[in-house]
Design a protein around this motif. Structure first.
Motif, short mmCIF file in Angstrom:
data_model
loop_
_atom_site.label_atom_id
_atom_site.label_comp_id
_atom_site.label_asym_id
_atom_site.label_seq_id
_atom_site.Cartn_x
_atom_site.Cartn_y
_atom_site.Cartn_z
N ALA A 1 33.24 33.74 38.68
CA ALA A 1 34.55 34.15 39.16
C ALA A 1 34.94 33.39 40.43
O ALA A 1 36.10 33.03 40.62
CB ALA A 1 34.57 35.65 39.42
N SER A 2 33.95 33.12 41.27
CA SER A 2 34.25 32.48 42.55
C SER A 2 34.75 31.04 42.39
O SER A 2 35.35 30.48 43.29
CB SER A 2 33.01 32.50 43.46
OG SER A 2 32.06 31.54 42.99
N TYR A 3 34.48 30.44 41.21
CA TYR A 3 34.94 29.07 40.98
C TYR A 3 36.38 29.02 40.47
O TYR A 3 36.96 27.95 40.38
CB TYR A 3 34.05 28.38 39.93
CG TYR A 3 32.68 28.01 40.45
CD1 TYR A 3 32.54 27.07 41.49
CD2 TYR A 3 31.53 28.59 39.92
CE1 TYR A 3 31.27 26.74 41.95
CE2 TYR A 3 30.28 28.27 40.39
CZ TYR A 3 30.16 27.35 41.41
OH TYR A 3 28.92 27.02 41.89
N LEU A 4 36.92 30.18 40.05
CA LEU A 4 38.21 30.17 39.37
C LEU A 4 39.30 30.75 40.24
O LEU A 4 39.06 31.60 41.09
CB LEU A 4 38.11 31.00 38.08
CG LEU A 4 37.02 30.62 37.08
CD1 LEU A 4 36.95 31.63 35.97
CD2 LEU A 4 37.27 29.22 36.53
N THR A 5 40.52 30.26 40.03
CA THR A 5 41.66 30.85 40.72
C THR A 5 41.99 32.17 40.04
O THR A 5 42.13 33.20 40.68
CB THR A 5 42.89 29.92 40.62
OG1 THR A 5 42.44 28.58 40.79
CG2 THR A 5 43.91 30.28 41.68
N PHE A 6 42.11 32.11 38.70
CA PHE A 6 42.35 33.33 37.94
C PHE A 6 41.17 33.52 37.00
O PHE A 6 41.00 32.75 36.06
CB PHE A 6 43.65 33.23 37.13
CG PHE A 6 44.84 32.98 38.00
CD1 PHE A 6 45.38 34.02 38.75
CD2 PHE A 6 45.41 31.72 38.09
CE1 PHE A 6 46.48 33.79 39.57
CE2 PHE A 6 46.50 31.50 38.91
CZ PHE A 6 47.04 32.52 39.66
N SER A 7 40.35 34.52 37.24
CA SER A 7 39.18 34.69 36.40
C SER A 7 39.37 35.87 35.47
O SER A 7 40.21 36.74 35.72
CB SER A 7 37.93 34.90 37.27
OG SER A 7 37.85 36.23 37.68
#
Lengths: 573, 573
Positions: free
Chosen positions: B424-430
């Motif tokens: 999740a931390s890598y994505l803008t919208f997870s």
């Protein structure tokens, strides 16, 4: 005085309880909540762990969740109140009080000092907790398990060398134990003799360790089964360690420091982590031996794989660690084993609670063999679990010279006879009747009963025995094979003493114990009994859909011969 | 209304209690004594057994001892009073009330209808009790175990023949089950399809039985180890059945009558007695299949070795039979398995409560294999315990075409993705964050998390997995072997779908279940997992004293090659 407060729905009831408890100078404040106690992170989330003992400096290690459904304030308010009470001189326990059926038991358990909920304490004790030790053992054990077998061998060989190098240190510690045992005056002299170490005993112990070191080279990582499931899809079943073992030695009757030590070596050889709870009588000796073990383990960076658990830890509390301990091996009295079997919720227990061994003397028995075997089975070491407790004799032997010789031998050996009901019915004056045919005398006493033949002997043993070790003495091969085949005990012997039921005598090297359980390992348990297996499948993108009715592939299931190739990386450490 | 009376020291308190209870028209009278209840002979004596239910005609089956230490009158007076109350319309339970801590619990348990103490009842139900069934199974099972392997084979072959001969009877019963399931409307259509039998399914079941019959010829009585302990003293380790198995099928998700049936065949092949508790949904089919089983068993006089337990028996009550049941195999939901593990005091449980399987996609993975394996592992049968729940991907794959292809495939297959915290931390919208990394979705859902490499994948799986089955997809042999060796799961796969974790696919024939326990049998459990061993020692009057330091003999401990000679008497029946 102690004060119990249920969580009620008034604002800040926790601090009210704390203030009241301190005001009353209560020894203990029990806060009953709707969770088991204080967790290091909100209960239900990943890795949330119940904290057994919370020390006043530990606050930073806790992450609080949203407040409890019961009452106002949640766990954070409870902890604050608990710490306040602690400063005021009142101990605090937070526990679960939502099950009305057992709340009373929870409270009495807390008052009796059992580990329930979270106990708040001012003073942090020296050394790691059992939980921390188990964690260290598991982590270090995983590295131990992935070493090359030669490396585990090297550790054990080094251990054997340390026995010679550090002999004086060991003997000095043993002398302290002996001195304390003598001054306490509680150990009988036979036990004292067994407790004491000598240079000779240490040398033979070192010889045993070298044998275990040799066996270690062919244990973990052995391929026991290979199957070609399909082209390029190969399945192997490989031996692996069980995981974390807890071996509990009760002070008596088995307080030998060398046994404790060879169990450590067996655990290392099989790649298992070990928690060891030794008998109090050998505390000093065991401490030194354990230091040497950790020194040897350091050779390959797995120092913490064998942990010594403090003797004052409650067995029940150790058995609670069901998430982290994979197998418990109790060594001690029947009572200890039964207590552990009861306490060990979900953790398998390997061992035996009773050894009610029988010798059946058949009508076709040879008198010399009978005398030798019955004497050895009963008198060689009457306290052992594999000694005879009941002597069954064929009806036709009654009132024969053979019968007289047996009785004469037992009289000379000072074995007290208790008669079974049928035996008594044949006599005008019989010895005292056995109070139960299921008695483990563990002394120079035995029960004598009459049966009609091998079938009835088997039936009697199934009914009253403990499935440990049972013996038939006969010259009739057919009768013997019937006994050996039909009798449902871990060890069944023909014309040999029951005392042979032992890992060393069986040729297994050392043993961790004798199991009467019916799964995993049965009878004397050596290195192999400390292993389990895992299945390794190597493919090339295989899916089961390909093998379905509509799929393109078919299962082969060819057996592939097993070579003795061991896995494990020499360089993995 | 019910009335509780502690035993007090006034004369004839038992009949007083009975009279009072009847006078008050109480539904239930609980008599608390200092023993667990009514025994068939004085408690503590040989074979004294607690009677669960006492019927008014059963008096003659009891032997009374001297009176209880508590109160006057003893058990005989209690029984008299109880029968008097029973006639007056009040039910009676005699239970132990001497432990003040749990007396409250005893009373609530009795009121909730649990088996505590002895219940007095007017009406004797038809058919044997579970205890009687277990007794019959054990006795018949001991004969089954001593048959020649060929005879066990014959029974199973006969069973296969009966499937064809009595096809119509089976299919008619199955139609009744289907009809009831449809009208109850509780089973999803996929489940209905699995519940239904057809001629084709019966034929393939018969083929499976013939395979088991063949395997049966080389199972019980196999010598796995031979040692010459000394001249004329030979030790053998021989495979034997475990004893009495209890296999519990929960209605869902595994209500297949054919599975239930092959478990019976496996038990017969391995010489074990079996208590079978089938799912309610297949009750009629199972009843017919069980009749056929008993018919086949009659071939060699062991009709009662497989017993069908009534579906309304409480699992907890079955688990209480710890003296007579040797192994429990639960097949059903995680909740069932956990309940049984909790309830099974002292009886080993073989199975798994969770299947949280992982697929780790390494940086060196081949994209086609990844897509095939991930799709098969998740989508082939999402409710299975060996389907993938968490997809671990190497950090370097993020934002590569391979990653896009994985996501695209999961989208097409309508798999709902839950993101791990790091992903999740890598994505803008997870996607929605996984509530726990330890979730068994058992549906078209999975968690996706990112790791730095194989070491971290192993760490993640050790932390959140259930040690069931875990997969690595990579072209790098060294990385793969590291994963296979270090990961501590029952099944570890390289470039193959997690769905291969299955007894049939492994080539074991049928399976009784998949075990994540660490002892005895691990992973898919077939015929071999239902065997244990016993040690057979044949001597010539050998005693251990002869081998002591002062004795005349030395241990040899020579390994003797093992021939495949099977024991068991063709004529023993």
């Amino acid at each position: 005085i102690f004060l119990v407060l249920q969580v009620i729905s008034i604002k800040d009831n926790d601090s009210l309880a704390a203030r009241l408890a301190v005001e009353m100078k209560a020894d203990l404040l029990i806060l009953l909540s709707d969770v088991e106690g204080l967790y290091n992170s909100p209960p239900g989330t990943n890795d949330a762990k119940l904290i057994d003992i919370f020390y006043s400096g530990d606050q930073q290690s806790i992450t609080y969740g949203t407040k409890s459904r019961v009452g106002i304030g949640g766990m954070e308010a409870k902890v604050k109140a608990a710490l306040w009470a602690l400063q005021g001189g009142t101990s605090v326990v937070i526990a679960n009080g939502t099950n009305p059926k057992i709340t009373g038991q929870v409270i009495t358990d807390i008052v009796e000092g059992k580990k329930v909920g979270t106990f708040f304490s001012e003073v942090k004790p020296a050394g790691p907790s059992v939980e921390e030790q188990t964690e260290m053992a598991r982590n270090s054990g995983r590295i131990l398990a992935s070493l090359h077998p030669d490396q585990r061998s090297e550790i054990i060989c080094h251990l054997a060398e340390l026995l010679t190098e550090r002999k004086n240190e060991i003997l000095a510690a043993n002398k302290m134990d002996m001195k304390m045992a003598v001054s306490a005056g509680r150990l009988p002299s036979a036990m004292l003799k067994r407790l004491s170490l000598s240079s000779v005993k240490l040398s033979s112990l070192a010889v045993g360790l070298h044998q275990i070191a040799k066996a270690a080279q062919d244990s973990v990582g052995r391929v026991v089964r290979r199957t070609r499931v399909a082209p390029s899809l190969e399945l192997e079943q490989v031996t692996v360690p069980i995981g974390v073992l807890l071996v509990i030695f009760e002070a008596r009757p088995d307080c030998l420091p060398q046994t404790c030590f060879s169990v450590s070596a067996l655990a290392i050889a099989s790649g298992n982590a070990l928690l060891l709870k030794g008998g109090k009588e050998a505390a000093n000796t065991n401490r030194v031996l354990h230091q040497l073990t950790q020194e040897a383990l350091s050779l390959h960076g797995v120092r913490e794989a064998v942990q010594m658990v403090n003797t004052h830890e409650e067995v029940e509390d150790l058995c609670r660690l069901d998430k982290v301990i994979d197998l418990i091996v109790p060594r001690g009295s029947s009572q200890l084993v039964r207590d552990i079997q009861r306490a060990a919720k979900g953790i398998p227990v390997l061992g035996h609670s009773e050894g009610i061994c029988h010798v059946y003397v058949d009508a076709d028995a040879d008198v010399d063999k009978v005398i030798k075997i019955v004497r050895d089975s009963k008198c060689d070491y009457p306290a052992a679990c594999n000694s005879m407790e009941t002597l069954l004799i064929h009806r036709e032997i009654l009132r024969t010279p053979m019968f007289d010789k047996i009785i004469e031998m037992l009289r000379i050996e000072q074995v007290k006879i208790h008669s079974g009901p049928r035996f008594a019915s044949y006599l005008t004056f019989s010895p005292s009747e056995a109070s139960s045919l299921r008695t483990e005398y563990s002394d120079l006493e035995c029960c004598l009963e009459v049966v009609d033949g091998v079938e009835e002997a088997v039936e009697h043993i199934h009914k009253y025995g403990s499935s440990h070790t049972d013996v038939i003495v006969t010259e009739n091969k057919e009768t013997a094979e019937r006994f050996l085949q039909q009798l449902d005990s871990a060890c069944v012997f023909w014309n040999a003493s029951s005392r042979f039921a032992d890992g060393y005598r069986f040729g297994l090297g050392a043993e961790v114990g004798i199991s009467t359980a019916r799964i995993h390992a049965r009878g004397p348990v050596g290195l192999e009994g400390l292993l389990t297996t895992k299945w390794v499948l190597r493919g090339d993108g295989h899916t089961v859909a390909d093998f379905s009715e509509s799929g393109s592939r078919k299962y082969l299931h060819e057996n592939i011969p097993v070579e003795q190739n061991l896995t494990g990386h020499r360089d993995s450490n």
